[in-house]
Design a protein around this motif. Structure first.
Motif, PDB file in Angstrom:
ATOM      1  N   THR A 140      -8.867  15.244  -0.627  1.00 55.58           N
ATOM      2  CA  THR A 140      -8.151  14.304  -1.451  1.00 55.58           C
ATOM      3  C   THR A 140      -8.192  14.124  -2.424  1.00 55.58           C
ATOM      4  O   THR A 140      -9.049  13.531  -2.439  1.00 55.58           O
ATOM      5  CB  THR A 140      -8.143  13.217  -0.194  1.00 55.58           C
ATOM      6  N   PHE A 141      -7.112  13.989  -3.415  1.00 49.45           N
ATOM      7  CA  PHE A 141      -7.365  13.686  -4.870  1.00 49.45           C
ATOM      8  C   PHE A 141      -5.755  12.437  -4.796  1.00 49.45           C
ATOM      9  O   PHE A 141      -4.475  12.294  -4.449  1.00 49.45           O
ATOM     10  CB  PHE A 141      -6.593  14.294  -5.134  1.00 49.45           C
ATOM     11  N   ILE A 142      -6.476  11.027  -5.460  1.00 52.21           N
ATOM     12  CA  ILE A 142      -5.794   9.659  -5.378  1.00 52.21           C
ATOM     13  C   ILE A 142      -6.008  10.348  -7.289  1.00 52.21           C
ATOM     14  O   ILE A 142      -6.842  10.257  -7.789  1.00 52.21           O
ATOM     15  CB  ILE A 142      -6.662   8.994  -4.604  1.00 52.21           C
ATOM     16  N   SER A 143      -4.895  10.005  -7.809  1.00 50.97           N
ATOM     17  CA  SER A 143      -4.626   9.221  -9.252  1.00 50.97           C
ATOM     18  C   SER A 143      -3.128   8.976  -9.488  1.00 50.97           C
ATOM     19  O   SER A 143      -2.845   8.666  -9.110  1.00 50.97           O
ATOM     20  CB  SER A 143      -4.200  10.935  -9.518  1.00 50.97           C
ATOM     21  N   GLN A 144      -4.351   8.137 -10.505  1.00 52.66           N
ATOM     22  CA  GLN A 144      -3.386   7.713 -11.468  1.00 52.66           C
ATOM     23  C   GLN A 144      -2.024   8.928 -12.370  1.00 52.66           C
ATOM     24  O   GLN A 144      -1.478   7.460 -13.169  1.00 52.66           O
ATOM     25  CB  GLN A 144      -3.854   6.297 -12.325  1.00 52.66           C
ATOM     26  N   SER A 145      -2.805   9.449 -12.644  1.00 56.53           N
ATOM     27  CA  SER A 145      -2.016  10.600 -13.334  1.00 56.53           C
ATOM     28  C   SER A 145      -1.328  11.351 -12.725  1.00 56.53           C
ATOM     29  O   SER A 145      -1.796  12.309 -11.569  1.00 56.53           O
ATOM     30  CB  SER A 145      -2.855  11.378 -14.562  1.00 56.53           C
ATOM     31  N   GLY A 146      -0.241  11.232 -12.735  1.00 55.14           N
ATOM     32  CA  GLY A 146       0.905  12.796 -11.907  1.00 55.14           C
ATOM     33  C   GLY A 146       0.669  14.185 -12.199  1.00 55.14           C
ATOM     34  O   GLY A 146       0.628  15.162 -11.731  1.00 55.14           O
ATOM     35  N   SER A 147       0.274  14.031 -13.986  1.00 57.40           N
ATOM     36  CA  SER A 147       0.417  15.306 -14.657  1.00 57.40           C
ATOM     37  C   SER A 147      -0.730  15.952 -13.777  1.00 57.40           C
ATOM     38  O   SER A 147      -1.175  17.463 -13.472  1.00 57.40           O
ATOM     39  CB  SER A 147       0.374  15.187 -15.768  1.00 57.40           C
ATOM     40  N   LEU A 148      -2.267  15.565 -13.418  1.00 66.73           N
ATOM     41  CA  LEU A 148      -2.919  15.719 -13.201  1.00 66.73           C
ATOM     42  C   LEU A 148      -3.053  15.837 -11.707  1.00 66.73           C
ATOM     43  O   LEU A 148      -3.593  17.083 -11.239  1.00 66.73           O
ATOM     44  CB  LEU A 148      -4.140  15.082 -12.936  1.00 66.73           C
ATOM     45  N   ILE A 149      -2.162  16.009 -10.846  1.00 65.30           N
ATOM     46  CA  ILE A 149      -2.269  16.279  -9.661  1.00 65.30           C
ATOM     47  C   ILE A 149      -0.975  17.545  -9.967  1.00 65.30           C
ATOM     48  O   ILE A 149      -1.384  18.621  -8.885  1.00 65.30           O
ATOM     49  CB  ILE A 149      -1.354  15.194  -8.695  1.00 65.30           C
ATOM     50  N   PHE A 209      -2.737  14.259  -0.923  1.00 63.03           N
ATOM     51  CA  PHE A 209      -3.002  13.490  -2.794  1.00 63.03           C
ATOM     52  C   PHE A 209      -1.822  12.760  -2.610  1.00 63.03           C
ATOM     53  O   PHE A 209      -0.859  12.333  -2.045  1.00 63.03           O
ATOM     54  CB  PHE A 209      -2.611  14.724  -3.865  1.00 63.03           C
ATOM     55  N   VAL A 210      -2.315  11.190  -3.786  1.00 67.92           N
ATOM     56  CA  VAL A 210      -2.159   9.600  -3.433  1.00 67.92           C
ATOM     57  C   VAL A 210      -1.645   9.313  -5.061  1.00 67.92           C
ATOM     58  O   VAL A 210      -2.524   9.968  -5.433  1.00 67.92           O
ATOM     59  CB  VAL A 210      -2.772   8.400  -3.079  1.00 67.92           C
ATOM     60  N   SER A 211      -0.312   9.947  -5.418  1.00 66.78           N
ATOM     61  CA  SER A 211       0.381   9.517  -7.190  1.00 66.78           C
ATOM     62  C   SER A 211      -0.001   8.283  -7.059  1.00 66.78           C
ATOM     63  O   SER A 211       1.196   7.323  -6.120  1.00 66.78           O
ATOM     64  CB  SER A 211       1.150   9.677  -7.611  1.00 66.78           C
ATOM     65  N   LEU A 212      -1.039   6.889  -7.551  1.00 62.45           N
ATOM     66  CA  LEU A 212      -1.112   4.688  -7.220  1.00 62.45           C
ATOM     67  C   LEU A 212       0.094   5.053  -8.939  1.00 62.45           C
ATOM     68  O   LEU A 212       0.061   3.829  -8.534  1.00 62.45           O
ATOM     69  CB  LEU A 212      -2.743   4.875  -7.909  1.00 62.45           C
ATOM     70  N   ASP A 222      -0.321  -2.482  -6.560  1.00 62.98           N
ATOM     71  CA  ASP A 222      -0.735  -3.514  -5.792  1.00 62.98           C
ATOM     72  C   ASP A 222      -1.795  -2.276  -5.459  1.00 62.98           C
ATOM     73  O   ASP A 222      -3.037  -3.003  -4.729  1.00 62.98           O
ATOM     74  CB  ASP A 222       0.161  -3.713  -4.686  1.00 62.98           C
ATOM     75  N   VAL A 223      -1.579  -1.707  -4.453  1.00 64.46           N
ATOM     76  CA  VAL A 223      -2.571  -0.806  -4.058  1.00 64.46           C
ATOM     77  C   VAL A 223      -3.596   0.281  -4.809  1.00 64.46           C
ATOM     78  O   VAL A 223      -3.013   0.476  -5.500  1.00 64.46           O
ATOM     79  CB  VAL A 223      -2.190   0.916  -2.605  1.00 64.46           C
ATOM     80  N   ASN A 224      -4.654  -0.017  -4.686  1.00 67.27           N
ATOM     81  CA  ASN A 224      -5.873   0.994  -5.567  1.00 67.27           C
ATOM     82  C   ASN A 224      -6.553   1.662  -4.870  1.00 67.27           C
ATOM     83  O   ASN A 224      -6.613   1.392  -4.001  1.00 67.27           O
ATOM     84  CB  ASN A 224      -6.846  -0.271  -6.419  1.00 67.27           C
ATOM     85  N   PHE A 225      -7.899   2.579  -6.263  1.00 68.34           N
ATOM     86  CA  PHE A 225      -8.388   4.021  -5.394  1.00 68.34           C
ATOM     87  C   PHE A 225      -9.171   3.002  -4.149  1.00 68.34           C
ATOM     88  O   PHE A 225      -9.477   3.392  -2.690  1.00 68.34           O
ATOM     89  CB  PHE A 225      -9.858   3.822  -6.670  1.00 68.34           C
ATOM     90  N   GLU A 226     -10.090   1.862  -4.522  1.00 62.48           N
ATOM     91  CA  GLU A 226     -10.689   1.171  -3.235  1.00 62.48           C
ATOM     92  C   GLU A 226     -10.149   0.882  -1.761  1.00 62.48           C
ATOM     93  O   GLU A 226     -10.905   0.580  -1.013  1.00 62.48           O
ATOM     94  CB  GLU A 226     -11.721   0.229  -3.548  1.00 62.48           C
ATOM     95  N   ASP A 227      -9.163   0.874  -2.192  1.00 65.59           N
ATOM     96  CA  ASP A 227      -8.328   0.059  -0.761  1.00 65.59           C
ATOM     97  C   ASP A 227      -8.439   1.325   0.386  1.00 65.59           C
ATOM     98  O   ASP A 227      -7.638   1.315   1.672  1.00 65.59           O
ATOM     99  CB  ASP A 227      -7.008  -0.297  -0.883  1.00 65.59           C
ATOM    100  N   PHE A 228      -8.350   2.451  -0.223  1.00 67.34           N
ATOM    101  CA  PHE A 228      -8.090   4.046   0.555  1.00 67.34           C
ATOM    102  C   PHE A 228      -9.482   3.887   1.089  1.00 67.34           C
ATOM    103  O   PHE A 228      -9.775   4.931   2.173  1.00 67.34           O
ATOM    104  CB  PHE A 228      -7.874   4.538   0.036  1.00 67.34           C
ATOM    105  N   PHE A 229     -10.950   3.559   0.978  1.00 73.26           N
ATOM    106  CA  PHE A 229     -12.324   4.075   1.311  1.00 73.26           C
ATOM    107  C   PHE A 229     -12.698   3.777   2.530  1.00 73.26           C
ATOM    108  O   PHE A 229     -13.224   4.347   2.761  1.00 73.26           O
ATOM    109  CB  PHE A 229     -13.748   3.287  -0.037  1.00 73.26           C
ATOM    110  N   ASP A 230     -12.212   2.331   3.439  1.00 70.54           N
ATOM    111  CA  ASP A 230     -12.612   2.923   5.023  1.00 70.54           C
ATOM    112  C   ASP A 230     -11.942   3.687   5.830  1.00 70.54           C
ATOM    113  O   ASP A 230     -12.227   3.910   6.065  1.00 70.54           O
ATOM    114  CB  ASP A 230     -11.620   0.988   5.126  1.00 70.54           C
ATOM    115  N   ALA A 240     -11.684  13.400  -4.807  1.00 73.97           N
ATOM    116  CA  ALA A 240     -11.398  13.289  -5.990  1.00 73.97           C
ATOM    117  C   ALA A 240     -10.363  11.915  -6.197  1.00 73.97           C
ATOM    118  O   ALA A 240      -9.874  11.531  -6.141  1.00 73.97           O
ATOM    119  CB  ALA A 240     -10.645  14.647  -6.458  1.00 73.97           C
ATOM    120  N   LEU A 241     -11.089  11.810  -7.514  1.00 71.09           N
ATOM    121  CA  LEU A 241     -10.350  10.592  -8.151  1.00 71.09           C
ATOM    122  C   LEU A 241     -10.880  10.486  -9.952  1.00 71.09           C
ATOM    123  O   LEU A 241     -11.049  10.943 -10.353  1.00 71.09           O
ATOM    124  CB  LEU A 241     -11.580   9.382  -8.042  1.00 71.09           C
ATOM    125  N   TYR A 242      -8.919  10.559 -10.203  1.00 71.01           N
ATOM    126  CA  TYR A 242      -8.675  10.203 -11.817  1.00 71.01           C
ATOM    127  C   TYR A 242      -8.338   8.787 -12.460  1.00 71.01           C
ATOM    128  O   TYR A 242      -7.510   8.762 -12.072  1.00 71.01           O
ATOM    129  CB  TYR A 242      -7.344  11.129 -11.592  1.00 71.01           C
TER     130      TYR A 242
END
Length: 238
Positions: A154-163, A176-179, A184-192, A204-206
């Motif tokens: 699972t890849f969560i990224s603030q950069s669409g280019s990296l996805i 994949f999630v492009s943030l 509102d929603v941030n990386f840690e919100d997905f952890f649970d 994987a996180l960018y």
């Protein structure tokens, strides 16, 4: 606790700004959903009519059900209005693709999104993002080129280019999630959710920026799976 299964496995989706034109964002999204998603799709367009062989609705408030995901394919100003309407309907999740917010200095416009999320409880992915993809038949993004081989990364990224680059490298992504701006929603919100997700073996996180670094690190300590995280801007050259 927020049920993120409704984001990755929604029972129904509304596309606000839906179009028949594959040259428009609303048409690209409808095309991607028609090829990937087996649930109910509700196109919304002020002109009404048939969109991708589906009867559309002129306004959001006349839908026969409350969808679990609202995909907003409009410009920045109209996206704010659409998010408010979606939140008032108690739609749990929304994606805003449009740029034109804090990344170009329009902080007040983005603050309106923050206020709407706080007031209504809707969880927002974006704005200024590429959307969400799940290998189990959901392409809620405007990406036409997708991972050719599916896996359990699972890849969560603030950069669409990296996805896009991860797809080019043929990494075996499962989600994949492009943030985008992470309004509102941030990386840690997905952890649970991801900690018990059988389709996620590696996360994987960018990261370009964190709004609450302490909260992120505390939740990361308890995450039970391998995490590969890259923090941009930590060296002299970025």
């Amino acid at each position: 606790m927020i049920d993120y299964s409704k984001l990755f496995h929604p029972q129904s989706i509304v596309v606000i700004g839906a179009s028949n034109s594959r040259e428009k964002l609303g048409g690209i999204v409808m095309n991607n959903l028609s090829k990937s998603y087996s649930g109910k799709i509700y196109p919304v367009n002020p002109n009404g009519g048939i969109i991708f062989d589906i009867l559309s609705f002129k306004t959001l408030n006349i839908l026969p059900v409350i969808p679990e995901l609202a995909i907003i394919a409009l410009n920045a100003n109209l996206s704010v209005k659409a998010l408010k309407e979606a939140g008032q309907m108690q739609i749990p999740f929304a994606i805003i693709f449009a740029g034109g917010f804090s990344e170009i200095g329009e902080k007040e416009l983005e603050n309106q999104l923050v206020d709407i999320c706080k007031e209504t409880g809707i969880k927002l992915i974006g704005p200024n993002c590429m959307g969400v993809w799940n290998s189990h038949r959901l392409n809620a993004s405007f990406m036409n080129i997708l991972p050719p081989f599916h896996g359990k990364i699972t890849f969560i990224s603030q950069s669409g280019s990296l996805i896009a680059y991860a797809i080019y490298l043929k990494l075996r992504l499962g989600k994949f999630v492009s943030l985008g701006n992470s309004t509102d929603v941030n990386f840690e919100d997905f952890f649970d959710y991801l900690s018990s997700d059988s389709d996620t073996k590696v996360l994987a996180l960018y990261i370009e920026s964190l709004k609450n670094g302490r909260n992120f690190l505390e939740k990361l300590k308890n995450f039970p799976k391998p995490v590969i995280a890259i923090k941009a801007g930590s060296s002299d050259i970025g």
